[in-house]
Structures are given as C-alpha cells and as structure tokens.
Scaffold this motif. Structure first.
Motif, PDB file in Angstrom:
ATOM      1  N   LEU A   1      10.869 -13.179  11.409  1.00  0.00           N
ATOM      2  CA  LEU A   1       9.364 -12.785  11.352  1.00  0.00           C
ATOM      3  C   LEU A   1       9.027 -11.371  11.689  1.00  0.00           C
ATOM      4  O   LEU A   1       8.233 -10.807  11.075  1.00  0.00           O
ATOM      5  CB  LEU A   1       8.760 -14.088  12.179  1.00  0.00           C
ATOM      6  N   ALA A   2       9.702 -11.171  12.842  1.00  0.00           N
ATOM      7  CA  ALA A   2       9.627  -9.655  13.388  1.00  0.00           C
ATOM      8  C   ALA A   2       9.938  -8.683  12.257  1.00  0.00           C
ATOM      9  O   ALA A   2       9.153  -7.716  12.162  1.00  0.00           O
ATOM     10  CB  ALA A   2      10.281  -9.355  14.676  1.00  0.00           C
ATOM     11  N   GLY A   3      10.973  -8.664  11.685  1.00  0.00           N
ATOM     12  CA  GLY A   3      11.402  -7.979  10.579  1.00  0.00           C
ATOM     13  C   GLY A   3      10.423  -7.898   9.455  1.00  0.00           C
ATOM     14  O   GLY A   3      10.169  -6.737   8.949  1.00  0.00           O
ATOM     15  N   ARG A   4      10.118  -8.961   8.997  1.00  0.00           N
ATOM     16  CA  ARG A   4       8.848  -9.283   7.970  1.00  0.00           C
ATOM     17  C   ARG A   4       7.739  -8.442   8.459  1.00  0.00           C
ATOM     18  O   ARG A   4       7.023  -7.504   7.667  1.00  0.00           O
ATOM     19  CB  ARG A   4       8.790 -10.509   7.637  1.00  0.00           C
TER      20      ARG A   4
ATOM     21  N   LEU B   1       0.147   2.744   2.677  1.00  0.00           N
ATOM     22  CA  LEU B   1      -1.259   2.726   1.955  1.00  0.00           C
ATOM     23  C   LEU B   1      -2.368   3.526   2.438  1.00  0.00           C
ATOM     24  O   LEU B   1      -3.290   4.072   1.787  1.00  0.00           O
ATOM     25  CB  LEU B   1      -1.670   1.255   1.685  1.00  0.00           C
ATOM     26  N   GLU B   2      -2.562   3.114   3.787  1.00  0.00           N
ATOM     27  CA  GLU B   2      -3.473   3.965   4.468  1.00  0.00           C
ATOM     28  C   GLU B   2      -3.228   5.494   4.210  1.00  0.00           C
ATOM     29  O   GLU B   2      -4.335   6.141   4.033  1.00  0.00           O
ATOM     30  CB  GLU B   2      -3.554   3.831   5.803  1.00  0.00           C
ATOM     31  N   ALA B   3      -2.126   6.092   4.394  1.00  0.00           N
ATOM     32  CA  ALA B   3      -1.883   7.393   4.135  1.00  0.00           C
ATOM     33  C   ALA B   3      -2.473   7.660   2.628  1.00  0.00           C
ATOM     34  O   ALA B   3      -2.738   8.989   2.325  1.00  0.00           O
ATOM     35  CB  ALA B   3      -0.355   7.585   4.376  1.00  0.00           C
TER      36      ALA B   3
ATOM     37  N   GLU C   1       3.885  -3.644   8.318  1.00  0.00           N
ATOM     38  CA  GLU C   1       3.204  -2.682   8.790  1.00  0.00           C
ATOM     39  C   GLU C   1       3.517  -1.353   8.295  1.00  0.00           C
ATOM     40  O   GLU C   1       2.654  -0.347   7.976  1.00  0.00           O
ATOM     41  CB  GLU C   1       3.609  -2.784  10.472  1.00  0.00           C
ATOM     42  N   LYS C   2       4.788  -1.096   7.768  1.00  0.00           N
ATOM     43  CA  LYS C   2       4.935  -0.052   7.194  1.00  0.00           C
ATOM     44  C   LYS C   2       4.553   0.203   5.970  1.00  0.00           C
ATOM     45  O   LYS C   2       3.899   1.182   5.533  1.00  0.00           O
ATOM     46  CB  LYS C   2       6.707   0.341   6.815  1.00  0.00           C
ATOM     47  N   LYS C   3       4.288  -0.830   5.216  1.00  0.00           N
ATOM     48  CA  LYS C   3       3.387  -0.860   3.636  1.00  0.00           C
ATOM     49  C   LYS C   3       1.849  -0.484   4.091  1.00  0.00           C
ATOM     50  O   LYS C   3       1.272   0.179   3.421  1.00  0.00           O
ATOM     51  CB  LYS C   3       3.648  -2.301   3.001  1.00  0.00           C
ATOM     52  N   VAL C   4       1.568  -1.144   5.056  1.00  0.00           N
ATOM     53  CA  VAL C   4       0.151  -1.010   5.263  1.00  0.00           C
ATOM     54  C   VAL C   4      -0.067   0.603   5.636  1.00  0.00           C
ATOM     55  O   VAL C   4      -1.128   1.440   5.342  1.00  0.00           O
ATOM     56  CB  VAL C   4      -0.489  -1.826   6.424  1.00  0.00           C
TER      57      VAL C   4
END
Length: 105
Positions: free
Chosen positions: A80-83, A94-96, A88-91
């Motif tokens: 779960l932590a890895g997922r 996307l924000e960038a 978070e990296k994908k978000v």
C-alpha cells in the motif's frame, strides 16, 4: 474474521492435506520457530505468506487472512505504501503539467 490466529483451524487443514508445520514453514521460507510464533499469535503473516498458505492448503487467500487474525493482509494489499507513493508522483507530474499548460505566455 478471527480476532486471533485460529490455530485449530490451521492444524485441521494441515491434517486434511497430509501436511505438517515443518512443510508449511518451508513452503513459506520460514523457520519452524517463526511459524511457531505465528501459531501462538505472536507473529503476523505477510500478504506473501498468506498467498503461499492459501496455495498449500487449497483455501482462498481471504479465508487464510480471516483465520490468521484481524490485521492480516491478503495478497495485493501488502504494498500500500508503494502504491500511494506512485500515485503521489503521478499527481505531482499532473500538477506540474497543468501549471505548464496554464502559465501565461
């Protein structure tokens, strides 16, 4: 769901399959002492161990997890932590991209 490790159920399943705790420990890559702690409800199973025990005992993984106690994960839950980190990296990416696309030119 069992509150604690259901030792009797696991022992009965082993007998039904003609197996013993030594074989169960070896299949999971555990020592017999580690498995003894599991049976005494002093060590939790990992999701991987749940999957191995499910295959060994011919029982669905959720049943194994339920019989192993309240906090036992089923396969697919363990990382779960890895997922969350990957999401978070994908978000962040996307924000960038949104900032780049909406920046004044």
């Amino acid at each position: 769901m069992a509150l604690f490790f259901d030792r009797q159920w696991f022992e009965e399943k082993l007998v039904e399959r003609g197996l013993n705790q030594r074989i169960m420990a070896a299949a999971a890559g555990m020592t017999e002492a580690e498995l003894a702690l599991v049976f005494k409800d002093q060590r939790e199973l990992s999701a991987e161990e749940v999957g191995i025990f499910a295959d060994l005992l011919g029982t669905p993984a959720p049943e194994i997890a339920d019989r192993a106690g309240v906090s036992t994960p089923t396969p697919g839950q363990s990382d779960l932590a890895g997922r969350v980190l990957a999401l978070e990296k994908k978000v962040a990416a996307l924000e960038a991209e949104i900032r780049r696309l909406t920046a004044p030119r």
